[in-house]
Design a protein around this motif. Structure first.
Motif, short mmCIF file in Angstrom:
data_model
loop_
_atom_site.label_atom_id
_atom_site.label_comp_id
_atom_site.label_asym_id
_atom_site.label_seq_id
_atom_site.Cartn_x
_atom_site.Cartn_y
_atom_site.Cartn_z
N LEU A 466 0.82 -1.22 0.00
CA LEU A 466 0.00 0.00 0.00
C LEU A 466 0.85 1.26 0.00
O LEU A 466 0.45 2.31 0.52
N ASN A 467 2.03 1.20 -0.58
CA ASN A 467 2.90 2.37 -0.65
C ASN A 467 2.22 3.49 -1.44
O ASN A 467 1.54 3.23 -2.43
N PRO A 468 2.40 4.75 -1.01
CA PRO A 468 1.74 5.87 -1.72
C PRO A 468 2.38 6.21 -3.06
O PRO A 468 1.81 6.98 -3.82
N GLU A 469 3.57 5.66 -3.33
CA GLU A 469 4.24 5.93 -4.60
C GLU A 469 4.51 4.62 -5.33
O GLU A 469 4.70 3.57 -4.70
N LEU A 470 4.51 4.70 -6.65
CA LEU A 470 4.72 3.51 -7.46
C LEU A 470 5.78 3.80 -8.52
O LEU A 470 5.67 4.78 -9.26
N TYR A 471 6.79 2.96 -8.57
CA TYR A 471 7.79 3.07 -9.63
C TYR A 471 7.29 2.28 -10.84
O TYR A 471 6.92 1.11 -10.73
N ILE A 472 7.24 2.95 -11.98
CA ILE A 472 6.72 2.34 -13.20
C ILE A 472 7.82 2.33 -14.25
O ILE A 472 8.52 3.33 -14.45
N VAL A 502 12.72 2.73 -23.67
CA VAL A 502 12.35 2.30 -22.33
C VAL A 502 12.05 3.55 -21.52
O VAL A 502 12.83 4.52 -21.56
N PHE A 503 10.94 3.56 -20.80
CA PHE A 503 10.58 4.75 -20.02
C PHE A 503 10.43 4.38 -18.55
O PHE A 503 10.26 3.19 -18.20
N SER A 504 10.48 5.38 -17.70
CA SER A 504 10.31 5.15 -16.26
C SER A 504 9.77 6.42 -15.62
O SER A 504 9.92 7.53 -16.15
N ILE A 505 9.11 6.23 -14.48
CA ILE A 505 8.56 7.36 -13.73
C ILE A 505 8.21 6.89 -12.33
O ILE A 505 7.91 5.71 -12.12
N LYS A 506 8.30 7.79 -11.36
CA LYS A 506 7.83 7.51 -10.00
C LYS A 506 6.60 8.37 -9.78
O LYS A 506 6.65 9.60 -9.87
N LEU A 507 5.46 7.71 -9.49
CA LEU A 507 4.17 8.39 -9.50
C LEU A 507 3.48 8.26 -8.15
O LEU A 507 3.53 7.21 -7.52
N LYS A 508 2.84 9.35 -7.71
CA LYS A 508 2.03 9.30 -6.48
C LYS A 508 0.69 8.65 -6.81
O LYS A 508 -0.03 9.11 -7.70
N ILE A 509 0.33 7.59 -6.10
CA ILE A 509 -0.90 6.84 -6.42
C ILE A 509 -1.81 6.67 -5.21
O ILE A 509 -2.76 5.90 -5.27
N ALA A 510 -1.54 7.40 -4.13
CA ALA A 510 -2.28 7.15 -2.89
C ALA A 510 -3.79 7.25 -3.08
O ALA A 510 -4.55 6.50 -2.49
#
Length: 781
Positions: A466-472, A502-510
């Motif tokens: 349930l982490n508020p951030e997700l590495y994609i 190749v792409f990446s992002i760290k996104l807030k998903i809470a």
């Protein structure tokens, strides 16, 4: 009886006397407050007086006077009107009410009240004064003349002669007006209005020297009198001394900076002096006070023209047209200003054309998809002048012709053409024409693939925390370079305009339950992919010791070459109902699978779904025909052929998957409800009656188990096996039902059936890593 009535009357009269005394006392208090300029306290006292005696006229009058002092003329008027109801014989109340209507600019309402006051006393000087002033505002000069003569018949005063002179002045009887103003001065040498009136009437008679002499006499009496200074500015203006006029009226403005008429007058003097910028300043001040003053716009526009400010002048004339759309003079002036502006601004430069959509290269090349036959074009024209026409492939574009540097739009049918011609012409016929070449490009949309976290086939991301951030992290596949990768409105990191980046992002998903990934290549081909965010696995790990739990039902009943079965649909429906009370995250129900479907599902589809969704516990339930041939068990697909083992589904395939492919699983249970399927990959277990879900030891370790039955009696097509398992699940009152307990119960039922029910088999899956004493649990909700 008479004595009693007399006593009551006496008592009542005494009460009235006390009330009257109290009202008067409060009125006197109000008067003292008014004398000391404490108007709000006075108003409060008058109000209390009227609450005691609503007919106390003096309190109405006193409160009205205080309302006037505090600028509340409407409230003062209401008090006079109330008092007039209780005392309709009082001339002062008629006069006061009429006077307040006059002060409020309601001249028609004031007229009858002031007439009533004079009818009660024809020599009532205060009423006569306001009556004459009101008649002048109504331009009823004849009645005003009679009223002023009535005043003078009663008593000759400076005020009487002054108002008589004002009426004569208004009737353009200037000579007699001049005499009456002088008479007013004669009766009171300090009556300044008479000096002002005399100055102005002598100005009209062009007796400038006499008017200046009168002004000097008035100034000697009151050096800073605004009315005198204003009148002298008019006299000086009439005789051409505009500088003196400006000096006088500037002094008036200094003490009254919010009077728009004063600024209008001074601006007129500045015009006469040729000081057009000063005039513009004053007219602008007027417009700032009153944005609907048409005269101020007129005069400012004229002054703008004197300093070649034709654009500003034209803007003022256009404003007049909005304020007074039928104003012919404004329309004519606007036309003239535009003509002068047109010639003044004549230039020889070609318009500049800029395409905004689609973008063009420096060599005027537009890249479009191969199948594009209609094109929405947006652009901008830059030019010092207004634009007369814009066309695309000889068809007019939409734009605002009254705007400089207008934006334009057009929808162009380009078909399979390879050119787009844009032409712009300004009002001086300067023309620019650009021919854009069309380069046709590929039309395939980019393909988005997620690698972290893994995605399911139905675009679902299963989170195990349930982490508020997700590495994609992921990859975009396309035959052209990628121009943009946007995830929920945020640009992802990737090598710009590269192939298959190749792409990446760290996104807030809470607070999110889905995310959107948009990928666009350099030719505008765009893909939008919506992913559902599932936290079932994370939530399951919090309240279910078995973790995320899936159940897969394989229902084969409609066979081509074997007898069809009616039991599987009913049994699986019964099992679904029983499992509704347990923590099952997802149920997958597959019906009537052919051989190729069974191979693909167990070898590929199910494997990927389990991995991508981080499933921890899996139940596979098979209902249908089974075979046991040459020490090998089979499930029979609906397209299987009799006596053709190659067309059967080999249970060794499922065993291999459970041993090697389904590596994310902690708990595996295969339940086979099929005749003749045998116990191919089963290592028999006896079942443990002591297992309980209250002891973590029993679900702490890896479990891989099988429960089988040849429960379909072909004659009746009825499964006691499924019926009894469903009953146990429904009847269970503990925290969960173990497969051990289910097996032992089935075993007891089979023993007591006198051979009518075949004995079930239970054990661990060979080679799948089962660790005793753990077992599979169905955890109740």
């Amino acid at each position: 009886m008479l004595g009693k009535h007399f006593f009551i009357l006496l008592l009542f009269s005494g009460s009235l006397s006390v009330l009257a005394q109290s009202a008067k006392k409060l009125y006197n208090a109000g008067e003292k407050f008014r004398e000391n300029l404490s108007y709000q306290d006075a108003i409060n006292s008058y109000t209390q007086s009227l609450e005691i005696d609503p007919k106390y006229i003096k309190s109405y009058q006193g409160r009205a006077a205080c309302y006037e002092k505090t600028g509340k003329l409407n409230s003062a008027l209401e008090d006079y009107k109330r008092a007039l109801v209780f005392a309709p014989q009082e001339k002062e109340l008629f006069c006061g009410t009429g006077r307040l209507y006059f002060e409020l600019g309601k001249y028609s309402e004031a007229d009858p009240l002031l007439r009533d006051a004079i009818n009660k006393d024809k020599y009532y000087s205060e009423a006569l004064e306001y009556f004459i002033k009101n008649l002048l505002m109504l331009r009823n000069f004849q009645d005003a003349l009679e009223a002023s003569e009535l005043w003078l018949d009663n008593k000759k005063t400076a005020g009487g002669f002054y108002y008589h002179a004002v009426v004569l002045d208004s009737l353009q009887n200037l000579a007699d007006a001049e005499k009456e103003y002088k008479q007013s001065k004669y009766y009171d040498a300090n009556y300044i209005p008479a000096y002002v009136g005399l100055m102005l009437v002598e100005n009209k008679l062009r007796k400038f020297a006499e008017a200046i002499t009168v002004s000097e006499a008035a100034i000697s009496k009151e050096p800073n009198n605004k009315a005198v200074l204003y009148a002298r500015s008019i006299v000086n203006g009439s005789k051409g001394d505009f500088l003196a006029s400006v000096n006088d009226i500037s002094k008036v403005i200094a003490s009254d900076p919010n009077d728009e008429d004063l600024f209008m007058r001074r601006a007129g003097f500045y015009e006469k002096l040729g000081q057009f910028q000063n005039a513009i300043y004053d007219y602008s001040k007027v417009i700032g006070m009153n944005g609907k003053n048409v005269s101020a716009y007129y005069r400012r526009a004229w002054n703008y023209e004197q300093v070649t400010g034709f654009k500003l002048a034209a803007a003022d004339y256009e404003k007049i047209m909005t304020l007074a759309p039928n104003n012919d003079k404004a329309a004519q002036l606007l036309k003239g200003a535009r003509e002068r502006l047109y010639e003044l601004n004549r230039e020889n430069f070609k318009p500049e054309i800029e395409l905004l959509v689609p973008k063009a290269s420096e060599k005027n090349v537009i890249r479009l998809p191969q199948d594009k036959t209609e094109l929405l074009v947006k652009g901008k024209i830059k030019d010092a002048s207004r634009i007369k026409s814009i066309s695309l492939n000889n068809l007019p574009a939409k734009y605002d012709a009254d705007t400089l540097n207008p934006d334009f739009t057009a929808t162009v049918q380009i078909g399979t053409g390879n050119e787009l011609t844009v032409t712009a012409t300004d009002i001086y016929d300067n023309k620019q024409k650009i021919i854009y070449s069309i380069d046709r490009t590929e039309i395939n949309k980019p393909v988005v693939m997620l690698t972290t976290p893994m995605e399911s086939s139905d675009k679902e991301i299963m989170l195990d925390n349930l982490n508020p951030e997700l590495y994609i992290e992921g990859k975009v596949m396309d035959e052209s370079p990628i121009e943009a990768i946007i995830i929920d409105g945020v640009a992802a990191s990737y090598p710009l305009e590269s192939l298959n980046p190749v792409f990446s992002i760290k996104l807030k998903i809470a607070d999110k339950n889905e995310l959107n990934i948009k990928a666009r290549d350099i030719y505008g081909n765009e893909t939008n992919v919506k992913y559902k965010i599932s936290r079932e696995s994370a939530n399951a790990s919090l309240d279910n010791p078995m973790g995320l739990t899936w159940v897969v039902f394989i229902e084969n009943s409609t066979y081509k070459n074997f007898a069809s079965l009616d039991g599987p649909p009913k049994d699986i429906s019964m099992m679904k109902s029983a499992l509704a009370n347990y923590k099952i995250t997802k149920i997958i129900h597959k019906k009537d699978l052919v051989k190729s479907d069974m191979d693909a599902f167990f070898n590929i589809d199910l494997r990927d779904q389990l991995r991508n969704n981080k499933v921890k516990s899996l139940v596979v339930w098979y209902s249908g025909h089974g075979k046991y041939v040459n020490q090998t068990g089979y499930w029979i697909p609906v397209d299987a052929k009799r006596d053709d083992e190659a067309s059967y589904f080999n249970l060794n395939t499922l065993q291999a998957a459970l041993q090697n492919s389904y590596k994310t699983l902690d708990h595996e249970l295969v339940i086979t409800d099929a005749c003749e399927s045998g116990s191919t990959f089963l290592d028999a277990m006896r079942g443990d009656s002591a297992v309980t879900c209250n002891n973590p030891l029993y679900y702490k370790y890896k479990t891989a188990q099988v429960l089988t039955s040849s429960g379909y009696e072909l004659a009746s097509d009825n499964s006691e096996f499924a019926k009894n398992i469903a009953k146990q699940l429904n009847d269970s009152k503990t925290c969960g039902a173990s497969v051990d307990g289910i097996f032992l119960n089935l075993l007891a039922i089979a023993k007591n059936s006198n051979g009518k029910i075949q004995t079930p088999k239970f054990g661990q899956i060979l080679g799948a890593g089962h660790v005793k004493p753990s077992t599979f649990f169905f955890i109740r909700q």
